[in-house]
Motif scaffolding. Structure first.
Motif, PDB file in Angstrom:
ATOM      1  N   VAL A  24      45.249  56.179  -0.781  1.00 15.80           N
ATOM      2  CA  VAL A  24      46.559  55.750  -1.270  1.00 15.80           C
ATOM      3  C   VAL A  24      46.828  54.259  -1.056  1.00 15.80           C
ATOM      4  N   PRO A  25      46.555  53.669   0.122  1.00 17.33           N
ATOM      5  CA  PRO A  25      46.886  52.243   0.295  1.00 17.33           C
ATOM      6  C   PRO A  25      46.228  51.337  -0.746  1.00 17.33           C
ATOM      7  N   ARG A  26      44.952  51.570  -1.024  1.00 17.11           N
ATOM      8  CA  ARG A  26      44.257  50.735  -2.024  1.00 17.11           C
ATOM      9  C   ARG A  26      44.838  50.987  -3.419  1.00 17.11           C
ATOM     10  N   TYR A  27      45.071  52.247  -3.730  1.00 19.72           N
ATOM     11  CA  TYR A  27      45.636  52.599  -5.025  1.00 19.72           C
ATOM     12  C   TYR A  27      46.999  51.930  -5.204  1.00 19.72           C
ATOM     13  N   HIS A  28      47.787  51.950  -4.146  1.00 28.01           N
ATOM     14  CA  HIS A  28      49.119  51.340  -4.184  1.00 28.01           C
ATOM     15  C   HIS A  28      49.020  49.837  -4.461  1.00 28.01           C
ATOM     16  N   GLU A  29      48.058  49.181  -3.841  1.00 22.23           N
ATOM     17  CA  GLU A  29      47.856  47.742  -4.073  1.00 22.23           C
ATOM     18  C   GLU A  29      47.505  47.482  -5.533  1.00 22.23           C
ATOM     19  N   TRP A  30      46.626  48.328  -6.103  1.00 22.05           N
ATOM     20  CA  TRP A  30      46.269  48.171  -7.517  1.00 22.05           C
ATOM     21  C   TRP A  30      47.501  48.227  -8.404  1.00 22.05           C
ATOM     22  N   MET A  31      48.352  49.225  -8.142  1.00 16.99           N
ATOM     23  CA  MET A  31      49.443  49.491  -9.071  1.00 16.99           C
ATOM     24  C   MET A  31      50.607  48.505  -8.937  1.00 16.99           C
ATOM     25  N   LYS A  32      50.454  47.501  -8.070  1.00 14.54           N
ATOM     26  CA  LYS A  32      51.400  46.386  -8.070  1.00 14.54           C
ATOM     27  C   LYS A  32      51.119  45.438  -9.231  1.00 14.54           C
ATOM     28  N   SER A  33      49.946  45.563  -9.837  1.00 18.78           N
ATOM     29  CA  SER A  33      49.543  44.681 -10.926  1.00 18.78           C
ATOM     30  C   SER A  33      50.344  44.988 -12.191  1.00 18.78           C
ATOM     31  N   GLU A  34      51.003  43.972 -12.740  1.00 21.13           N
ATOM     32  CA  GLU A  34      51.763  44.176 -13.972  1.00 21.13           C
ATOM     33  C   GLU A  34      50.847  44.563 -15.122  1.00 21.13           C
ATOM     34  N   GLU A  35      49.628  44.036 -15.117  1.00 20.61           N
ATOM     35  CA  GLU A  35      48.673  44.387 -16.181  1.00 20.61           C
ATOM     36  C   GLU A  35      48.347  45.879 -16.142  1.00 20.61           C
ATOM     37  N   LEU A  36      48.061  46.395 -14.935  1.00 25.13           N
ATOM     38  CA  LEU A  36      47.732  47.816 -14.828  1.00 25.13           C
ATOM     39  C   LEU A  36      48.951  48.689 -15.123  1.00 25.13           C
ATOM     40  N   GLN A  37      50.122  48.242 -14.720  1.00 24.61           N
ATOM     41  CA  GLN A  37      51.339  48.995 -15.057  1.00 24.61           C
ATOM     42  C   GLN A  37      51.491  49.099 -16.566  1.00 24.61           C
ATOM     43  N   ALA A 110      40.252  49.650 -12.088  1.00 23.60           N
ATOM     44  CA  ALA A 110      41.299  48.738 -11.617  1.00 23.60           C
ATOM     45  C   ALA A 110      40.751  47.428 -11.075  1.00 23.60           C
ATOM     46  N   GLU A 111      39.543  47.472 -10.505  1.00 23.01           N
ATOM     47  CA  GLU A 111      38.962  46.261  -9.926  1.00 23.01           C
ATOM     48  C   GLU A 111      38.423  45.362 -11.043  1.00 23.01           C
ATOM     49  N   GLY A 145      46.976  52.497 -25.095  1.00 22.16           N
ATOM     50  CA  GLY A 145      47.825  51.442 -25.654  1.00 22.16           C
ATOM     51  C   GLY A 145      47.099  50.695 -26.762  1.00 22.16           C
ATOM     52  N   GLN A 146      47.841  50.354 -27.810  1.00 24.82           N
ATOM     53  CA  GLN A 146      47.213  49.713 -28.975  1.00 24.82           C
ATOM     54  C   GLN A 146      46.507  48.411 -28.627  1.00 24.82           C
ATOM     55  N   GLY A 147      46.997  47.736 -27.589  1.00 27.13           N
ATOM     56  CA  GLY A 147      46.390  46.465 -27.226  1.00 27.13           C
ATOM     57  C   GLY A 147      45.185  46.577 -26.312  1.00 27.13           C
ATOM     58  N   ASN A 148      44.863  47.786 -25.899  1.00 28.84           N
ATOM     59  CA  ASN A 148      43.772  47.970 -24.938  1.00 28.84           C
ATOM     60  C   ASN A 148      42.449  48.193 -25.682  1.00 28.84           C
ATOM     61  N   GLU A 149      41.971  47.134 -26.313  1.00 26.29           N
ATOM     62  CA  GLU A 149      40.764  47.228 -27.152  1.00 26.29           C
ATOM     63  C   GLU A 149      39.530  47.702 -26.387  1.00 26.29           C
ATOM     64  N   PRO A 150      39.278  47.194 -25.151  1.00 23.06           N
ATOM     65  CA  PRO A 150      38.066  47.656 -24.444  1.00 23.06           C
ATOM     66  C   PRO A 150      38.048  49.166 -24.235  1.00 23.06           C
ATOM     67  N   SER A 151      39.202  49.746 -23.902  1.00 27.98           N
ATOM     68  CA  SER A 151      39.262  51.186 -23.670  1.00 27.98           C
ATOM     69  C   SER A 151      39.081  51.961 -24.971  1.00 27.98           C
TER      70      SER A 151
END
Length: 206
Positions: A24-37, A110-111, A145-151
């Motif tokens: 959870v702590p690492r996951y929580h740090e990731w999800m602070k990213s506006e890009e990942l949100q 996420a990394e 998401g429409q803008g997520n071309e790599p995915s």
């Protein structure tokens, strides 16, 4: 997540392990990213909320969640903890009550340093193989998401085809029906996969 709470899947590039409180702590740090949100359509949570979410996911019968570990780093035991090997997560949602053979798949690497290295592709393949062979799934959907071309490109390489576009949610829906040729292709792509009981192997010593 009750479906896979004692299951670990080993691939060449990634290892999939159940999402536990130690992640959870690492996951929580990731999800602070506006890009990942933005990419995951998520709202930021407090650490306490993230722990509560992990607990609820663990009890869900209609969700299959794995944390994605860097296999090379994870196998360099003794040394790194699972938390330090984390690169993302992969989920299956089994929420279509009218069709229990349909799973919605999500993959997040996420990394930033681990993107573009095939981790997401292998994580998706391992999850799909597990879904077909263990959960009886015959169809997969991915909403991106429409803008997520790599995915979008990644899922198209995995034989998914675009079936819908939502201008309201600004996302595309891709789908794969696992007929016999697709099933054989998927099993061939994941013939190297090993399934083990979680906490067997290096992690049991940590």
């Amino acid at each position: 997540m009750r479906l896979n709470q004692n299951t670990m899947l080993l691939g060449k590039k990634v290892v999939l392990v159940p999402y536990t409180s130690e992640h959870v702590p690492r996951y929580h740090e990731w999800m602070k990213s506006e890009e990942l949100q933005r990419l995951t359509a998520s709202e930021p949570l407090t650490l306490e909320q993230e722990y509560a979410m992990q607990c609820s996911w663990q009890e869900d019968a209609d969700k299959c969640t794995f944390i994605v570990l860097d296999a090379e780093r994870w196998q360099s035991w003794p040394g790194p903890t699972e938390e330090s090997c984390m690169v993302g997560d992969v989920n299956l949602f089994l929420t279509d009550l009218e069709d229990p053979t349909l799973g919605e798949i999500e993959v997040m690497i996420a990394e930033p340093s681990c993107r573009g290295r095939g981790f997401g592709t292998e994580a998706a393949l391992l999850m799909m193989s597990y879904g077909v062979s263990k959960l009886g799934l015959t169809k997969f959907e991915a909403k991106i998401g429409q803008g997520n071309e790599p995915s979008i490109r990644m899922f198209q390489k995995l034989h998914f085809e675009q079936v819908a576009v939502s201008s309201v949610f600004q996302e595309v829906t891709l789908r794969l029906t696992v007929n016999e040729p697709e099933r054989q292709w998927l099993l061939d792509q994941t013939s190297h996969m090993e399934e083990k009981a979680y906490r067997d192997g290096p992690t049991e010593h940590r």
